[in-house]
Design a protein around this motif. Structure first.
Motif, PDB file in Angstrom:
ATOM      1  N   VAL A  46      -6.854   2.860  -3.785  1.00 55.44           N
ATOM      2  CA  VAL A  46      -6.962   4.104  -4.511  1.00 55.44           C
ATOM      3  C   VAL A  46      -5.777   4.931  -4.038  1.00 55.44           C
ATOM      4  N   VAL A  47      -5.238   5.060  -2.735  1.00 56.34           N
ATOM      5  CA  VAL A  47      -4.290   5.578  -2.197  1.00 56.34           C
ATOM      6  C   VAL A  47      -2.812   5.124  -2.869  1.00 56.34           C
ATOM      7  N   LYS A  48      -2.901   3.698  -2.949  1.00 52.78           N
ATOM      8  CA  LYS A  48      -1.713   3.112  -3.532  1.00 52.78           C
ATOM      9  C   LYS A  48      -1.615   3.765  -5.094  1.00 52.78           C
ATOM     10  N   VAL A  49      -2.448   3.704  -5.928  1.00 54.28           N
ATOM     11  CA  VAL A  49      -2.533   4.240  -7.235  1.00 54.28           C
ATOM     12  C   VAL A  49      -2.128   5.621  -7.235  1.00 54.28           C
ATOM     13  N   THR A  50      -2.518   6.389  -6.330  1.00 54.63           N
ATOM     14  CA  THR A  50      -2.302   7.765  -6.089  1.00 54.63           C
ATOM     15  C   THR A  50      -0.713   8.068  -5.994  1.00 54.63           C
ATOM     16  N   LEU A  54       1.745   9.772  -8.708  1.00 53.84           N
ATOM     17  CA  LEU A  54       2.669  10.973  -8.417  1.00 53.84           C
ATOM     18  C   LEU A  54       4.017  10.503  -8.719  1.00 53.84           C
ATOM     19  N   GLY A  55       4.620   9.373  -8.258  1.00 51.19           N
ATOM     20  CA  GLY A  55       5.771   9.200  -8.627  1.00 51.19           C
ATOM     21  C   GLY A  55       6.173   9.000 -10.164  1.00 51.19           C
ATOM     22  N   LEU A 101       8.713   7.568  -4.246  1.00 45.11           N
ATOM     23  CA  LEU A 101       7.298   7.816  -4.261  1.00 45.11           C
ATOM     24  C   LEU A 101       6.428   6.365  -4.670  1.00 45.11           C
ATOM     25  N   VAL A 102       6.989   5.806  -5.616  1.00 48.72           N
ATOM     26  CA  VAL A 102       6.238   4.566  -6.161  1.00 48.72           C
ATOM     27  C   VAL A 102       6.498   3.342  -5.134  1.00 48.72           C
ATOM     28  N   GLN A 111       6.438   5.428   3.832  1.00 45.82           N
ATOM     29  CA  GLN A 111       5.463   6.460   3.315  1.00 45.82           C
ATOM     30  C   GLN A 111       5.487   8.002   3.944  1.00 45.82           C
ATOM     31  N   VAL A 112       5.769   7.932   5.249  1.00 45.94           N
ATOM     32  CA  VAL A 112       5.797   9.480   5.656  1.00 45.94           C
ATOM     33  C   VAL A 112       6.978  10.043   5.462  1.00 45.94           C
ATOM     34  N   PRO A 113       8.209   9.321   5.609  1.00 50.46           N
ATOM     35  CA  PRO A 113       9.596  10.019   5.230  1.00 50.46           C
ATOM     36  C   PRO A 113       9.633  10.499   3.729  1.00 50.46           C
ATOM     37  N   VAL A 114       9.254   9.573   2.805  1.00 50.47           N
ATOM     38  CA  VAL A 114       9.389   9.955   1.504  1.00 50.47           C
ATOM     39  C   VAL A 114       8.113  11.043   1.103  1.00 50.47           C
TER      40      VAL A 114
END
Length: 171
Positions: A46-50, A54-55, A101-102, A111-114
């Motif tokens: 779910v987190v990956k798809v989110t 978003l991207g 983002l993708v 993940q955090v810097p992006v």
């Protein structure tokens, strides 16, 4: 309550007592926190798809490169050549941010810097658009709502990513 340092350097606090039937009860607070977190932890898919969604939505302004009609979404029809060039450039910048983002959906180290970069750019856009009484009425509702929700989701994803258990569950 008693507490001790475990071999891994984590503090384990425990409550001890007796149940109504007389059996001894011990509640390890660290273990309780881990279990509670697992219950409310979104699935890694779910987190990956989110992140991917978003991207992909963030990339859509790149359509201004292909068709100037994409700029009409923003209510822009009569543009000087330089204005059109700047908005097309903005589309490319949004493409790069969306691609990042993708990418972050598949590479945990970025993940955090992006997310911070996306939060910065989306928040800046919202502040510039909504704080000006002349641009506020023309702000596209979908873009405003999307960017606002994206910022909140990205903050939540950063919090999830920085949790000690995040790497163990694939986030």
């Amino acid at each position: 309550m008693c507490g001790e340092q475990s071999g891994q350097g984590r503090f384990h606090g425990a409550f001890a007592g007796r149940a109504q039937g007389g059996e001894e009860l011990v509640l390890d607070l660290f273990q309780f926190g881990e279990r509670l977190f697992q219950l409310y932890m979104p699935d890694a898919r779910v987190v990956k798809v989110t992140r991917v969604v978003l991207g992909l939505i963030t990339m859509t302004p790149v359509l201004a490169l292909v068709t100037p009609a994409a700029l009409e979404y923003y209510g822009l029809t009569q543009l000087a050549p330089m204005e059109e060039a700047l908005l097309r450039h903005r589309g490319v910048m949004q493409l790069v941010l969306g691609a990042a983002l993708v990418w972050a959906a598949f590479v945990p180290a970025v993940q955090v810097p992006v997310a911070l970069a996306a939060i910065t750019t989306k928040t800046t856009n919202l502040l510039l658009t909504l704080s000006d009484s002349t641009t506020r009425p023309d702000a596209p509702v979908f873009s405003t709502v999307f960017d606002s929700l994206a910022v909140l989701l990205l903050i939540g994803l950063i919090v999830l990513r920085l949790r000690p258990t995040a790497s163990r569950v694939g986030i």
